[in-house]
Scaffold this active site. Structure first.
Site, PDB file in Angstrom:
ATOM      1  CG  ASP A  12      14.564   5.536  30.553  1.00  0.00           C
ATOM      2  OD1 ASP A  12      15.647   5.664  29.985  1.00  0.00           O
ATOM      3  OD2 ASP A  12      14.442   5.208  31.741  1.00  0.00           O
TER       4      ASP A  12
ATOM      5  CD  GLU B  27      15.730   5.433  32.692  1.00  0.00           C
ATOM      6  OE1 GLU B  27      16.063   5.402  31.795  1.00  0.00           O
ATOM      7  OE2 GLU B  27      14.701   5.307  31.772  1.00  0.00           O
TER       8      GLU B  27
END
Length: 383
Positions: A145, A362
């Site tokens: 990310d 997530e």
């Protein structure tokens, strides 16, 4: 419709509005004349002053009647920047002729996507090694990310990329993360819950029975009054996997604005020093600290480990040195009033965990923290 006379500028179109478009708004007329450009893009150009009618400023709602001369300063589509090399510093941990291991800083997007067409790790890699133009996705085989820091391996050849993708699919690549979460985790455990796109929000992922298998093992390293420092090991690599699994465990990662719970920060239970440290921490507290794999050429197992990210060190020290609580100030941090059941993306109940170690578990567009599948290695349009 389009006057291609020599008076046209290099990146400027000179248009004459045809009479059959008379009475239409400017943005509508332009969209009919320039079908290769979306109406929203044309509106943005008009708003930015890049479109004039008879040398006068205009708005999208300006009516045209036919015969007007319209100058449009055509701007390159942002996605054309996706595969342009950029001189961006890289923290290279290891490199040979087959692979490259890099320590990605928080704040850097790995692969270009909507809203992030430049300034990415891919742009930096293409500058560092121009030969990566010949490798799909510039050799990227897994991602992190934007606001997750840590180790990534990049393939420098197609053969190495194919090998690494197969290792990821076989779950032989070892990846260890460090995370700081809200709440107290008392036992080590494993989260085996499938992850898919959240049907309620296209920018999020969620636990979903129809999703892909996702397995995260976690271990408590240090436990504090309102937070826990953890080791997480991935057996799979799904988008936002650890973040979604920690949310499902009702222990969201500190600083995670997407998968956290509203209003859970226990201000009364923290010293001012810890409050300041948390307030100044501007991302999810997640760091890919260790990476192990079989070298794609020698088949030798190699492993790399880096230091914890500096900002997470500062936060951890603030947690370690906070003042002890008095009995009257102490209270149990519970998320029960915020989310009493694990979030599911469908209406079915999840199966109970066989090991009984726990009761339940997530940036923007989804773009990070997942592994490539074999079909992702097909050459893609880099325009």
């Amino acid at each position: 419709m389009i006057d291609a006379t020599p008076q046209s500028l290099s990146n400027t179109l000179t248009l004459i509005i045809p009479h059959d478009l008379g009475g239409l708004r400017l943005d509508v007329a332009l969209q009919k004349m320039l079908p290769d450009h979306s109406r929203s893009r044309l509106q943005a150009w008009i708003k930015s002053g890049l479109v004039t009618i008879d040398a006068n400023p205009s708005t999208s709602k300006t009516k045209v009647w036919g015969g007007e001369q319209v100058l449009v300063q055509v701007q390159a589509k942002p996605e054309t920047q996706a595969y342009i090399p950029e001189d961006i510093p890289l923290d290279i941990v290891y490199e040979d002729e087959h692979i490259l291991v890099v320590n990605k800083p928080a704040g850097m997007v790995v692969h270009p996507a909507a809203g992030n067409w430049s300034g990415t790790l891919l742009n930096a890699l293409l500058f560092h090694e121009p030969k990566l133009h010949d490798v799909p996705r510039a050799g990227i085989v897994h991602r992190l990310d934007k606001d997750t820091s840590g180790l990534l391996v990049v393939a420098k050849t197609l053969a190495a990329q194919t090998n690494l993708v197969r290792q990821l699919q076989a779950r032989t690549v070892k990846r260890e993360y460090r995370a700081i979460i809200w709440g107290q985790i008392w036992r080590n455990g494993i989260i085996d819950q499938p992850i898919g796109r959240d049907p309620r929000s296209r920018t999020k992922m969620a636990i979903s029975r129809s999703g892909k298998s996702a397995v995260t093992r976690y271990e408590v390293l240090e436990r504090f009054s309102v937070q826990t420092y953890m080791r997480c090991n991935l057996e799979t690599g799904r988008t936002h996997q650890i973040r979604v699994h920690m949310q499902h465990l009702k222990a969201p990662i500190v600083g995670d604005l997407v998968y956290g719970f509203r209003g859970i920060v226990p201000i009364r239970a923290m010293t001012q020093t810890l409050r300041d440290a948390v307030g100044q921490f501007g991302r999810q507290a997640l760091h890919a600290i260790k990476l192990g794999l079989l070298h794609p050429d020698t088949d030798e197992f190699m492993e790399w480990q880096i230091e914890l990210a500096d900002d997470m060190k500062v936060l951890l020290e603030a947690m370690r040195y906070e003042d002890p609580h008095t009995e009257e100030d102490d209270f149990e941090l519970s998320f029960g009033g915020l989310q009493t059941e694990p979030y599911l993306a469908d209406e079915d109940d999840e199966d109970d965990e066989e090991d009984g170690d726990f009761d339940d578990l997530e940036d923007g567009d989804i773009d990070q923290d997942d592994d490539l599948d074999a079909e992702d290695l097909e050459p893609e349009d880099k325009a």
